[in-house]
Design a protein around this motif. Structure first.
Motif, short mmCIF file in Angstrom:
data_model
loop_
_atom_site.label_atom_id
_atom_site.label_comp_id
_atom_site.label_asym_id
_atom_site.label_seq_id
_atom_site.Cartn_x
_atom_site.Cartn_y
_atom_site.Cartn_z
N GLU A 1 19.72 -59.19 10.54
CA GLU A 1 20.70 -58.87 9.63
C GLU A 1 21.94 -59.69 9.54
O GLU A 1 22.83 -59.55 8.45
CB GLU A 1 21.44 -57.58 10.52
CG GLU A 1 20.16 -56.19 10.06
CD GLU A 1 20.55 -55.09 11.05
OE1 GLU A 1 21.69 -55.16 11.39
OE2 GLU A 1 19.72 -54.42 11.10
N LEU A 2 22.07 -60.46 10.41
CA LEU A 2 23.39 -61.56 10.41
C LEU A 2 23.02 -62.67 8.90
O LEU A 2 24.04 -63.32 8.38
CB LEU A 2 23.55 -62.31 11.33
CG LEU A 2 24.02 -61.46 12.64
CD1 LEU A 2 24.12 -62.33 13.83
CD2 LEU A 2 25.43 -60.81 12.33
N SER A 3 21.91 -62.82 8.53
CA SER A 3 21.41 -63.80 7.65
C SER A 3 21.79 -63.24 6.42
O SER A 3 21.48 -62.02 5.83
CB SER A 3 20.10 -64.29 8.03
OG SER A 3 19.44 -64.74 6.78
N THR A 4 22.45 -63.85 5.25
CA THR A 4 22.67 -63.59 4.03
C THR A 4 21.40 -63.92 3.12
O THR A 4 21.19 -63.47 2.04
CB THR A 4 23.86 -64.39 3.40
OG1 THR A 4 24.64 -64.90 4.83
CG2 THR A 4 24.65 -63.92 2.51
N PHE A 5 20.58 -64.51 3.60
CA PHE A 5 19.40 -65.02 2.70
C PHE A 5 18.02 -64.49 3.00
O PHE A 5 17.54 -64.20 4.08
CB PHE A 5 19.32 -66.48 2.78
CG PHE A 5 20.72 -67.28 2.23
CD1 PHE A 5 21.12 -67.19 1.13
CD2 PHE A 5 21.41 -67.97 3.32
CE1 PHE A 5 22.60 -67.54 0.74
CE2 PHE A 5 22.85 -68.32 2.99
CZ PHE A 5 23.18 -68.23 1.80
N ASN A 6 17.37 -64.59 1.89
CA ASN A 6 15.90 -64.19 2.19
C ASN A 6 14.94 -65.25 1.75
O ASN A 6 15.09 -65.69 0.61
CB ASN A 6 15.69 -62.92 1.24
CG ASN A 6 14.22 -62.37 1.32
OD1 ASN A 6 13.58 -62.11 2.33
ND2 ASN A 6 13.12 -62.53 0.28
N LEU A 7 14.11 -65.73 2.58
CA LEU A 7 13.15 -66.77 2.53
C LEU A 7 11.79 -66.11 1.63
O LEU A 7 11.14 -65.64 2.23
CB LEU A 7 12.80 -67.54 3.54
CG LEU A 7 13.68 -68.67 4.04
CD1 LEU A 7 13.30 -69.21 5.24
CD2 LEU A 7 13.98 -69.66 3.13
N VAL A 8 11.63 -66.77 0.53
CA VAL A 8 10.32 -66.44 -0.19
C VAL A 8 9.33 -67.41 0.14
O VAL A 8 9.71 -68.83 -0.06
CB VAL A 8 10.57 -66.53 -1.72
CG1 VAL A 8 9.22 -66.32 -2.63
CG2 VAL A 8 11.35 -65.67 -2.09
#
Ligand SMILES: Nc1ncnc2c1ncn2[C@@H]1O[C@H](COP(=O)(O)OP(=O)(O)O)[C@@H](O)[C@H]1O
Ligand SMILES: O=P(O)(O)OC[C@H]1O[C@@](CO)(OP(=O)(O)O)[C@@H](O)[C@@H]1O
Length: 397
Positions: A220-227
């Motif tokens: 939840e702390l990460s702002t990014f989503n890795l594709v």
């Protein structure tokens, strides 16, 4: 003198035919491959004459036996909504890309990564993406040079040999550090496309990578989503491999080592890898996709591309894309550019590479027989047969 000169079977894993009239090198007659420009990557040249002219009946259908028929005939999962143009976020997170390379040493992973970055930089759809390669070998060298101040201490015993399967733990440690570095730079917003450049040659390693990707995406702390994009690089041609091994003997691991010693050491490394390597398959793709969907609780994107023998073997039926219905334009555009790169790799870079291989063997035939003799004394038919046997015993022939 030439590349692997003895006769080789074409239905095996490793093939060689640059001497024959069906030679890979005969492909160049009448064409200048070097003129195939990078710009070709920036548009979709579906009906390219170049592609048609360079198609070779034998080569274009030649797929090694380990690639199953299932994979060749499985349908592409396309759940691709063109009207959903403005979505650049998944779960309110900004999308970034992680390219997971898979391939034996000296198949061209690092070189093809740099070509892909050039291609992304040259395309207006992707030129704003900041791309970075995270190479496990480079991280290993940085860490070990800092402590022992030598590029690579060659092993005297199997327990010292980093690449011996006995010492998997040591090698895994470097891979984990490399992966963490990639996540860190993505998370810090220092990079948009992280290429994880390692062999990633076992199913266990790949499972670990995707567990980490899921943890990253669900944090939840990460702002990014890795594709995630899996890019498998395969090379089955003996002359290509031989040429690549020659070039590998000049890399940072061997800066302080004589040529023949470097070749011998790298050949030993390759044998270790062939004894453990498991190619990425459609089954694995489906398992990973299922795993991601369970953990991220969304229909997540997953992509799988192949470059086989610098693109002269067409991988289309092996490539696989899963676009969820929520897939935004940024993902679609980036994947389109990557897909074009894969589909046109031979014209953009592959044929030029083949020219270099051809020149290499011609030049050494004329002038530097000693160097080629040293290479031949190690990387010869016996060596390739050993590799073939190792990979067969490993279940993938
Ligand atoms: N596609 C390619 N184009 C040009 N040179 C290549 C290519 N693939 C391999 N080579 C040559 O082989 C060498 C080893 O390739 P590399 O990319 O380091 O392999 P890997 O990363 O898989 O170990 C390179 O230094 C280069 O000289
Ligand atoms: O841990 P794996 O996945 O085997 O990959 C990392 C290793 O791959 C190698 C294989 O040779 O990469 P590289 O050639 O790019 O330096 C080693 O140097 C490196 O330690």
């Amino acid at each position: 003198m030439c590349g692997s000169s003895d006769s080789d079977s074409h239905d095996g894993y490793l093939t060689s035919d640059y001497n024959s009239s069906n030679s890979l090198f005969s492909l160049n007659n009448g064409y200048s491959y070097s003129s195939a420009s990078l710009d070709r990557a920036t548009f979709d040249c579906q009906d390219s004459d170049l592609l048609g002219n360079h198609k070779h009946p034998m080569l274009s259908t030649e797929v090694p036996r380990f690639i199953s028929n299932d994979a060749l005939h499985s349908p592409i999962t396309l759940n691709y909504k063109r009207d959903n143009d403005d979505v650049t976020y998944t779960n309110a997170k900004v999308n970034k890309f992680m390219i997971v390379l898979i391939g034996l040493p000296a198949t061209g992973k690092s070189t093809i990564s740099s070509h892909l970055i050039q291609c992304l930089k040259n395309n207006p759809l992707t030129n704003s993406l900041r791309c970075k390669v995270f190479n496990a070998g480079k991280i290993r060298r940085q860490i070990s040079c800092a402590t022992i101040s030598k590029p690579l201490l060659l092993a005297n015993t199997s327990s010292e040999d980093l690449f011996n399967p006995k010492n998997t733990d040591k090698k895994e440690a470097y891979a984990r550090i490399t992966l963490q570095k990639l996540f860190h730079e993505i998370n810090n917003d220092d990079c948009d496309v992280g290429i994880f450049d390692a062999t990633n040659s076992t199913i266990e390693r790949r499972r670990f990578i995707f567990e980490e990707v899921c943890s990253f995406n669900t944090d939840e702390l990460s702002t990014f989503n890795l594709v995630p994009i899996v890019l498998q690089i395969s090379c089955f041609n003996r002359d290509f491999i031989k040429y690549n091994i020659h070039n590998k003997s000049f890399n940072e691991d061997y800066l302080d080592k004589p040529y023949e010693l470097a070749i011998k050491d790298f050949a030993k490394r390759l044998k270790h890898y062939y004894s453990q390597f498991t190619p990425f398959s459609m089954d694995e793709f489906n398992q990973i996709h299922q795993y991601i969907n369970q953990h991220e609780e969304i229909d997540a994107s997953l992509f799988f591309f192949n470059v086989i023998n610098v693109g002269i073997v067409e991988p289309h039926s092996l490539n696989h894309s899963h676009y969820p219905s929520t897939c935004g334009r940024q993902i679609r555009d980036t994947i389109m550019v990557v897909e074009n790169f894969i589909n046109h790799y031979s014209q953009m870079f592959g044929f030029e590479y083949i020219e270099s291989v051809k020149l290499f063997f011609e030049k050494f035939e004329d002038n530097h027989e000693e160097t080629l003799a040293a290479l031949d004394s190690v990387v010869n038919d016996e060596f390739f047969n050993d590799l073939q046997e190792l990979i067969e015993n490993n279940g993938f022939s």
